[in-house]
Design a protein around this motif. Structure first.
Motif, PDB file in Angstrom:
ATOM      1  N   HIS A   1      11.111   3.560  -6.250  1.00  0.00           N
ATOM      2  CA  HIS A   1       9.994   2.796  -6.256  1.00  0.00           C
ATOM      3  C   HIS A   1      10.230   0.931  -6.665  1.00  0.00           C
ATOM      4  O   HIS A   1      10.923   0.995  -7.279  1.00  0.00           O
ATOM      5  CB  HIS A   1       9.296   2.977  -7.510  1.00  0.00           C
ATOM      6  N   TRP A   2       9.431   0.052  -6.306  1.00  0.00           N
ATOM      7  CA  TRP A   2       9.163  -1.063  -5.789  1.00  0.00           C
ATOM      8  C   TRP A   2       8.336  -2.253  -5.748  1.00  0.00           C
ATOM      9  O   TRP A   2       7.512  -1.434  -5.428  1.00  0.00           O
ATOM     10  CB  TRP A   2      10.966  -1.468  -5.120  1.00  0.00           C
ATOM     11  N   LYS A   3       8.552  -3.201  -6.414  1.00  0.00           N
ATOM     12  CA  LYS A   3       7.331  -3.591  -6.052  1.00  0.00           C
ATOM     13  C   LYS A   3       7.618  -4.625  -4.142  1.00  0.00           C
ATOM     14  O   LYS A   3       8.690  -5.054  -3.648  1.00  0.00           O
ATOM     15  CB  LYS A   3       7.241  -5.612  -6.915  1.00  0.00           C
ATOM     16  N   ALA A   4       6.210  -5.302  -3.523  1.00  0.00           N
ATOM     17  CA  ALA A   4       6.529  -5.471  -2.574  1.00  0.00           C
ATOM     18  C   ALA A   4       7.246  -6.615  -2.053  1.00  0.00           C
ATOM     19  O   ALA A   4       6.668  -7.173  -2.540  1.00  0.00           O
ATOM     20  CB  ALA A   4       5.106  -5.779  -1.323  1.00  0.00           C
ATOM     21  N   GLY A   5       8.456  -6.545  -1.043  1.00  0.00           N
ATOM     22  CA  GLY A   5       8.724  -7.937  -1.494  1.00  0.00           C
ATOM     23  C   GLY A   5      10.110  -8.026  -2.211  1.00  0.00           C
ATOM     24  O   GLY A   5      10.329  -8.732  -2.220  1.00  0.00           O
ATOM     25  N   GLY A   6      10.202  -7.276  -2.778  1.00  0.00           N
ATOM     26  CA  GLY A   6      10.551  -6.550  -4.024  1.00  0.00           C
ATOM     27  C   GLY A   6      12.546  -6.020  -4.002  1.00  0.00           C
ATOM     28  O   GLY A   6      12.258  -5.265  -2.838  1.00  0.00           O
ATOM     29  N   SER A   7      13.459  -6.033  -5.102  1.00  0.00           N
ATOM     30  CA  SER A   7      14.458  -4.811  -5.022  1.00  0.00           C
ATOM     31  C   SER A   7      13.447  -3.312  -5.835  1.00  0.00           C
ATOM     32  O   SER A   7      12.737  -3.376  -6.344  1.00  0.00           O
ATOM     33  CB  SER A   7      15.743  -5.155  -5.355  1.00  0.00           C
ATOM     34  N   GLY A   8      14.186  -2.015  -4.907  1.00  0.00           N
ATOM     35  CA  GLY A   8      14.124  -1.243  -5.806  1.00  0.00           C
ATOM     36  C   GLY A   8      14.995  -0.293  -7.055  1.00  0.00           C
ATOM     37  O   GLY A   8      15.923  -0.813  -6.803  1.00  0.00           O
ATOM     38  N   SER A   9      14.587   0.790  -7.095  1.00  0.00           N
ATOM     39  CA  SER A   9      15.537   1.672  -8.632  1.00  0.00           C
ATOM     40  C   SER A   9      14.414   2.973  -8.318  1.00  0.00           C
ATOM     41  O   SER A   9      13.331   3.090  -7.843  1.00  0.00           O
ATOM     42  CB  SER A   9      15.078   1.075 -10.078  1.00  0.00           C
ATOM     43  N   TRP A  10      15.597   3.874  -8.792  1.00  0.00           N
ATOM     44  CA  TRP A  10      15.290   5.214  -8.549  1.00  0.00           C
ATOM     45  C   TRP A  10      14.449   5.533  -9.700  1.00  0.00           C
ATOM     46  O   TRP A  10      14.870   5.083 -11.146  1.00  0.00           O
ATOM     47  CB  TRP A  10      16.313   6.199  -8.436  1.00  0.00           C
ATOM     48  N   VAL A  11      13.998   6.836 -10.171  1.00  0.00           N
ATOM     49  CA  VAL A  11      13.170   7.435 -11.063  1.00  0.00           C
ATOM     50  C   VAL A  11      13.175   9.635 -10.794  1.00  0.00           C
ATOM     51  O   VAL A  11      12.939   8.924  -9.626  1.00  0.00           O
ATOM     52  CB  VAL A  11      11.767   7.220 -11.584  1.00  0.00           C
ATOM     53  N   THR A  12      14.590   9.735 -11.767  1.00  0.00           N
ATOM     54  CA  THR A  12      14.020  11.859 -11.258  1.00  0.00           C
ATOM     55  C   THR A  12      12.692  12.054 -12.051  1.00  0.00           C
ATOM     56  O   THR A  12      12.107  11.752 -13.317  1.00  0.00           O
ATOM     57  CB  THR A  12      15.436  11.903 -12.051  1.00  0.00           C
TER      58      THR A  12
END
Length: 739
Positions: free
Chosen positions: A659-670
């Motif tokens: 998941h991420w905010k459009a234009g930004g970096s992302g991260s994982w969630v299980t």
């Protein structure tokens, strides 16, 4: 391969049946019909020596403009036929049995009718629709006259399904006929050209097709089949067949089929034979006995003797029997012999692969046992002295009284446009070969161990030769086989520059190493894969150290997939597509679509050889999976409906979200199971408005792109929606809703 058997014909004349008093005419139009004599009508009463009508028998009464169907209410020799469909008053008519659609000229007393070419066997009688008869009247009585002759026979062979009769001069006896009735009976029966429909093999479409042909019916075929329990002629029973009257100046032939197999001659004669109206041609007893063959046959193999081959004889007969027997050279004189099994009629001589001691026909799953086979030939009959089969070419031979004294001269070689086609040419153009001193040669051919190739004539795929996907060692001769089909090319054991040879008869091939392959220019090789999210510009860079390009300390959990490529671009790429790889093994690489898959989690040094043909991975440390990222405490909850057991929710899969905010970096969630079966949930950052749902292999639990089975496209979370439901296997097959 049958002996001629004399055919005896016995003709018996028929007598007219007496006519009974004509009954009174009722409300419907009624005709009284009599038959022409014994053995000639719808059912044969052999005890009483006469034929009779059967109940519901039907005739067509034709006034020249229209045919009307009349039906018998009961059986007998003289019966009433009636019609209640508006026939009206009596008038001159011509009647035909059996009922059907006919072209009739009443004034000329002619009818175009039909005698079936295929007739069903009826013990003690005949196929009633074949018993063609006509009658003319101007009042209310018919005296039917036969328009056919009869053949009579008994069968004394087991499993006979068909009996076929024909004249040796191809005289017409069935099909469309033109019948002319005179004052004293049928004056003539003229056979006409008839449209016959049959199945024929079409080479272009490679299937059977219905084909219509206009020709004369020069044969009649009586078949025994009624049902699976009643499909053979009964031995000792009498059968009859209806045919047109005809004179056979060159005699006739009777054939049988055993269990529906090929036609076998049971009787034949060259004496003049004639079939006549109201007569029975007695064909007598029909039986088939295979002619006796010689006790032994011999093979002089000639050119077949090469490469330590051994020889086998495949015997068979017309009724399905078969037996394979190894041939032996009893006198060590180069002539091989074999005893002929009882009842066998034909033989196929086979040249056998010495790597195998048993007989097996070539198939798709094992190396060929049969190297070369001769077309089937008839086994000589008893008394024939030509029992030696001499091989005159690789697929040709002939019988003789004695073995040949020496190997025959080989036929002149016809030069062909042989060439080499394979991965070196993208299976497109040929590398041309030139015929020199009995060998086709192509020089200075660069062949890597990853290459596969065949020999081809011209630019079509009609004539191919190969050595069945076996590794070729330099300076060794190999016997070629036909190269049709995928996956049966040749490979070399060592990457090198070769002269490639194919013998003039295309039976033998070899490669001779003439030099080493020059190393390619130094290139910027790197690794793209699931550990880099397959992202352009993010490849793991490799450095050239001696004979290897190396990427050090690459973390690879089990299930990691990757390829090698140059300059972060797919123009030049290499892979190993055969299976998962393990640490320490060498693997041949080539251009391809499949990914390399790592079997065991570890930290590896990854190697690609300087000549770009080989790869390996070497373990340098233990892989420690990163701690999973926690759910944000103040995040928002989203849900995944995995679609049930027919879609994502099967095989023990688990689910992550990127998941991420459009234009930004992302991260994982299980994700974890919610209180609703088949629905999974997690918290993501409050500001995240983009997600990718990922279905993963249960053995790859790390939060990464490794082990991904399926994933969605980049999804924008709609305002007011929080649950995505999987509806198919495509990356956009799903819908948003509110839970």
């Amino acid at each position: 391969m049958v002996a001629a058997v004399a055919l005896f014909a016995a003709a018996s004349c028929n007598k007219e049946l007496p006519q009974e008093e004509v009954p009174a005419v009722g409300e419907t139009v009624v005709y009284t019909a009599s038959t022409d004599g014994a053995d000639t009508k719808a059912v044969l009463n052999e005890t009483a020596k006469k034929s009779e009508w059967v109940a519901d028998d039907a005739i067509t009464v034709h006034d020249g403009e229209k045919g009307w169907t009349f039906t018998a209410a009961e059986a007998g020799a003289n019966v009433d036929f009636s019609n209640s469909e508006g026939f009206g008053e009596y008038r001159p008519v011509l009647a035909v049995y059996p009922a059907g659609t006919y072209t009739v000229d009443v004034a000329a007393k002619t009818a175009k009718a039909y005698i079936p070419t295929w007739q069903q066997a009826q013990a003690g009688t005949y196929h009633s629709p074949a018993a063609l008869a006509v009658a003319y009247t101007e009042d209310n009585t018919f005296a039917f006259k036969n328009a056919h002759a009869l053949l009579k026979f008994t069968v004394n062979t087991d499993n006979v399904t068909h009996v076929i009769f024909h004249g040796n001069g191809s005289e017409a006896i069935t099909g469309d006929v033109n019948v002319t009735l005179g004052e004293d009976g049928v004056e003539s029966v003229e056979c006409l050209e008839t449209v016959f429909t049959s199945e024929k093999w079409n080479e272009e479409t490679q299937q059977n097709e219905q084909v219509s042909e206009t020709k004369y019916g020069t044969w009649v075929e009586c078949y025994a089949y009624h049902d699976d329990a009643n499909k053979y002629f009964a031995k000792g029973q009498t059968y009859y067949i209806a045919v047109a009257p005809q004179k056979f100046e060159g005699g006739v032939t009777v054939k049988v089929k055993i269990d529906g197999g090929e036609e076998l001659v049971a009787k034949t004669t060259t004496k003049s034979v004639e079939t006549k109206i109201n007569t029975i041609l007695n064909l007598g007893e029909i039986k088939y006995e295979a002619p006796a063959t010689v006790e032994k046959v011999y093979l002089q193999p000639g050119v077949w003797s090469a490469d330590n081959a051994w020889f086998s004889a495949h015997f068979f007969n017309s009724v399905g029997g078969a037996e394979d027997v190894k041939m032996t050279d009893e006198d060590a004189d180069g002539v091989y012999e074999v005893s002929v099994p009882a009842g066998m009629e034909s033989v196929i001589f086979c040249r056998m692969n010495p790597a195998y001691s048993d007989f097996a026909w070539n198939n798709e799953t094992e190396t060929d046992h049969v190297w070369t086979e001769m077309s089937s030939v008839a086994i000589p009959l008893v008394g024939d002295t030509k029992v030696y089969f001499n091989v005159t070419d690789w697929e040709a031979g002939e019988w003789s009284d004695t073995p040949q004294e020496s190997t025959p001269d080989q036929p002149e070689v016809v030069e062909k446009e042989w060439g080499i086609v394979g991965t070196m040419t993208d299976w497109s153009d040929n590398i041309p070969m030139t015929l020199v001193d009995g060998w086709y040669v192509a020089e200075n051919v660069t062949i890597k161990t990853s290459d596969e190739f065949k020999f081809r004539v011209g630019t079509t795929w009609d004539e191919l030769k190969t050595y069945n996907l076996t590794t070729i060692v330099a300076n060794t001769e190999y016997t070629t086989v036909d190269g049709q089909g995928d996956g049966n090319g040749m490979k070399v054991a060592v990457s090198a520059i070769y002269s490639v040879y194919l013998s003039a008869d295309a039976a033998t091939m070899k490669v001779v190493k003439t030099g080493d392959i020059p190393l390619p220019e130094v290139r910027n090789w790197g690794i793209a894969g699931s550990m880099t999210n397959w992202t352009d510009g993010n490849d793991i860079v490799m450095s050239l150290v001696g004979d290897w390009y190396i990427a050090e300390d690459v973390e690879m959990p089990a299930g990691t997939t990757f390829k090698f490529r140059v300059d972060n671009d797919w123009t030049i790429q290499l892979t190993y597509a055969a299976s998962e790889i393990v640490e320490g093994e060498l693997y041949t690489v080539a251009k391809g679509d499949a990914n390399i898959t790592v079997k065991v989690s570890a930290i590896y040094d990854v190697y690609l050889s300087r000549d770009e043909t080989t790869m390996k991975i070497v373990k340098v440390g233990e892989y420690v999976a990163p701690e999973p990222e926690p759910e944000p405490e103040d995040g928002k909850t989203i849900y995944l409906n995995a679609g049930g057991s027919s879609l994502w929710d099967q095989a023990g899969a688990y689910f992550d979200v990127w998941h991420w905010k459009a234009g930004g970096s992302g991260s994982w969630v299980t994700m974890k199971a919610s209180s609703t079966a088949g629905v999974y949930e997690c918290k993501i950052a409050q500001e995240s408005d983009m997600v990718i749902f990922v279905r993963k292999n249960p053995s790859s639990t790390a939060q990464s792109w490794t082990g991904v089975w399926n994933k969605t496209a980049d999804l924008t979370i709609p305002a007011g929606k929080n649950m995505y439901t999987i509806t198919g296997w495509g990356d956009t097959d799903g819908t948003w809703s509110t839970k």
